[in-house]
Design a protein around this motif. Structure first.
Motif, PDB file in Angstrom:
ATOM      1  N   ASN A 308      -6.592   3.429  -5.553  1.00  0.00           N
ATOM      2  CA  ASN A 308      -5.784   2.267  -5.211  1.00  0.00           C
ATOM      3  C   ASN A 308      -4.950   2.605  -3.981  1.00  0.00           C
ATOM      4  O   ASN A 308      -4.001   3.399  -4.053  1.00  0.00           O
ATOM      5  N   HIS A 309      -5.311   2.014  -2.848  1.00  0.00           N
ATOM      6  CA  HIS A 309      -4.646   2.315  -1.583  1.00  0.00           C
ATOM      7  C   HIS A 309      -3.317   1.599  -1.425  1.00  0.00           C
ATOM      8  O   HIS A 309      -2.604   1.829  -0.442  1.00  0.00           O
ATOM      9  N   THR A 310      -2.951   0.748  -2.385  1.00  0.00           N
ATOM     10  CA  THR A 310      -1.723  -0.030  -2.238  1.00  0.00           C
ATOM     11  C   THR A 310      -0.568   0.526  -3.054  1.00  0.00           C
ATOM     12  O   THR A 310       0.553   0.026  -2.929  1.00  0.00           O
ATOM     13  N   GLN A 311      -0.833   1.544  -3.892  1.00  0.00           N
ATOM     14  CA  GLN A 311       0.201   2.077  -4.771  1.00  0.00           C
ATOM     15  C   GLN A 311       0.342   3.591  -4.566  1.00  0.00           C
ATOM     16  O   GLN A 311      -0.649   4.282  -4.339  1.00  0.00           O
ATOM     17  N   ASN A 315      -1.536   5.603  -1.676  1.00  0.00           N
ATOM     18  CA  ASN A 315      -1.354   4.818  -0.466  1.00  0.00           C
ATOM     19  C   ASN A 315      -1.109   5.714   0.739  1.00  0.00           C
ATOM     20  O   ASN A 315      -1.177   5.268   1.887  1.00  0.00           O
ATOM     21  N   ASP A 316      -0.848   7.002   0.496  1.00  0.00           N
ATOM     22  CA  ASP A 316      -0.667   7.995   1.557  1.00  0.00           C
ATOM     23  C   ASP A 316      -1.973   8.775   1.715  1.00  0.00           C
ATOM     24  O   ASP A 316      -2.482   9.339   0.747  1.00  0.00           O
TER      25      ASP A 316
END
Length: 546
Positions: A308-311, A315-316
């Motif tokens: 999950n690239h949004t959390q 996301n880093d």
């Protein structure tokens, strides 16, 4: 929390690859005109029932709204395709009778076959095809790419429609043959006009089987009946293309999540086919003279670890990179019980190993763990010990085993792992949630993909890095997207190979997902079943029960 791992289990010996391996190279050659001889409706078939157990139960029926493999499997029963891939990965006309392409490749005209009809008796029209393409193109990454290059798509008459491009798109026919992700199937216009974010409830198609929702019991069975009005193509079946002749009266898709129960049912003759028996039961099945095995997917599968690239923390990019130094592909393969002869060792290729599009450009890690480096990257990413929610599809043995192996490795590297168990249908729903992990969202999940899912930069849906428009996980990287687009617009094979290596290298930098292992499995079936072929996805036309 310490995570226990399953005991090792074994797979049968290696089976050779078939011509379907070439499906990884979708040629960009543009045809001029092709036609198939008209065919009569299907001849009567014995009123026999074929009972099958597939990887997952059927829990949804909209092949546009859902990208789950079980919905795709349903789609191949009840719908037909405009084009279909043969065993060499070439897009061949299916519902289309003939087509033309302009010399510059920017204008196409398609004419449908005679005698095509939906299950309700209505004829299939060009308007149905256009409406189906438009709905599909709103959600599928291949469809979106084609739509972005399309100037217009117009209905000429009941059997003919045209497609005009505004810029080069080298894989038009291959896009129209899309068999996975949100596969492109033709629905009646009235159904295809359903908003793409609203699930359809009407399963009317024009395919070789019919389906009644009143007979469907999720968690028990889905029933498909031979469509007597279906007109197969005149050609022999070849891959997913050619004549679809149904030779049984009914196919029952049974929910049987316990592998031992399914194996016993196959041996006793209570069922006829298991798509993916667990490795530990295959040796027993092979010893039964009434059971046969085959490599239904001879190229094999990949374990994809989706992030999950949004959390936080993934996301880093540094936290994502840390996983490359935590995950050991060999441990994943061994934990799943894949014996050495069925393993594809050390495969970092986003487009599968052992195919013409295999690339290892930019690959790093995924071998012997380097936990010091992983922990350093996690510190740089600001990881503070928050729970990492790794969704576990415990009803899918291979997903479950690979999830537990990787979760255990992550925990040893210092990540605070939370591994909730649920069935795969629930995973496919929860992975769409955007909330923080502690509020019902997620950080990681595993999916097992075949070569049709990941064969090239266009069709590999989990490679798409378009942010909110990407599949669950929502990676965003403009450089990777520019490279992907350059690949499918380029018609020169040598230049495309250079671009492909650049796509692979960039993907290893930003990691929309991690190719965590590649392996092969066998399917099992009763010895009186004939006509099964290595089609990668399970289809049951041309299958007989002797």
């Amino acid at each position: 929390m310490r995570i226990s791992l399953p005991g090792r289990i074994s797979l049968p010996g290696r089976r050779g690859l078939s011509r379907l391996a070439a499906a990884a190279t979708l040629g960009a050659a543009i045809g001029t005109t092709l036609a198939a001889a008209p065919a009569a409706a299907q001849a009567p078939a014995p009123n026999q029932t074929l009972r099958v157990v597939l990887i997952n139960d059927l829990t949804a029926i909209d092949p546009v709204l859902s990208q789950a493999a079980f919905v795709r499997n349903h789609g191949f029963f009840v719908y037909d395709q405009l084009f279909a891939f043969d065993s060499e990965g070439k897009a061949k006309p299916q519902m289309v009778d003939s087509y033309t392409a302009s010399p510059d490749g920017l204008r196409y005209s398609f004419t449908l076959r005679d005698g095509l009809a939906f299950h309700d008796g209505q004829p299939v029209r060009a308007a149905d095809a256009v409406a189906s393409i438009k709905r599909w193109a709103q959600r599928d990454i291949v469809g979106r790419a084609l739509a972005a290059a399309t100037a217009s798509m117009d209905v000429v008459d009941d059997k003919t429609f045209t497609l005009t491009l505004s810029r080069p798109f080298a894989l038009v026919l291959e896009a129209l043959a899309r068999p996975t992700g949100s596969a492109l199937f033709v629905m009646p216009e009235r159904v295809a006009n359903t908003p793409a974010n609203v699930a359809i409830t009407d399963p009317t198609g024009s395919g070789p089987f019919t389906f009644s929702t009143s007979d469907w019991r999720a968690g028990d069975r889905a029933i498909y009946r031979r469509n007597p009005a279906y007109r197969p193509r005149a050609e022999a079946p070849d891959g997913l293309a050619g004549g679809k002749v149904v030779k049984v009266g009914t196919v029952e898709w049974l929910a049987m999540p316990d592998p031992a129960t399914a194996a016993a049912a196959l041996q006793n003759g209570e069922i006829d086919f298991i798509e993916q028996p667990t490795p530990d039961v295959v040796p027993t099945l092979e010893r039964n003279r009434q059971v046969r095995t085959m490599a239904y997917n001879p190229v094999g599968f990949q374990v994809w670890l989706r992030l999950n690239h949004t959390q936080p923390p993934f996301n880093d990019p540094r936290a994502r990179q840390a996983l490359l130094h935590i995950i050991n592909q060999q441990d994943v393969l061994d934990g799943m019980g894949v014996r050495p002869s069925e393993q594809i060792a050390n495969c970092p290729a986003f487009f599968f190993c052992g195919t013409p599009l295999e690339s290892r450009a930019g690959a790093t890690g995924l071998g012997a763990p380097n936990l010091d480096q992983a922990r350093a990257l996690l510190r740089e990413a600001g990881y503070n010990g928050a729970k990492v929610v790794f969704l576990n599809a415990s009803d899918s043995p291979l997903n479950n085993a690979s999830t537990l192996v990787m979760a255990d490795a992550m925990q040893r590297a210092g990540l605070n792992m939370d591994v909730p168990s649920m069935d795969w249908g629930t995973v496919t729903q929860r992975r769409n949630r955007r909330e923080a992990p502690e509020a019902g969202g997620w950080n990681l999940f595993v999916t097992v993909a075949n070569v049709l899912d990941g064969q090239n930069p266009l069709t590999n849906q989990y490679l798409a890095s378009t942010g909110d428009a990407a599949p669950a996980g929502w990676p965003k990287d403009e450089q990777l997207e520019a490279l992907r687009r350059a690949w499918w617009e380029e018609s020169d094979p040598a230049k495309r190979q250079v671009i492909l290596d650049q796509v692979q290298a960039r993907a290893f930098q930003v990691l929309p997902y991690i190719p965590a292992a590649q392996f092969r499995t066998l399917s099992a079936y009763r010895s009186n079943i004939e006509g099964l072929r290595p089609t990668t996805v399970p289809v049951f036309w041309n299958v007989e029960k002797k």
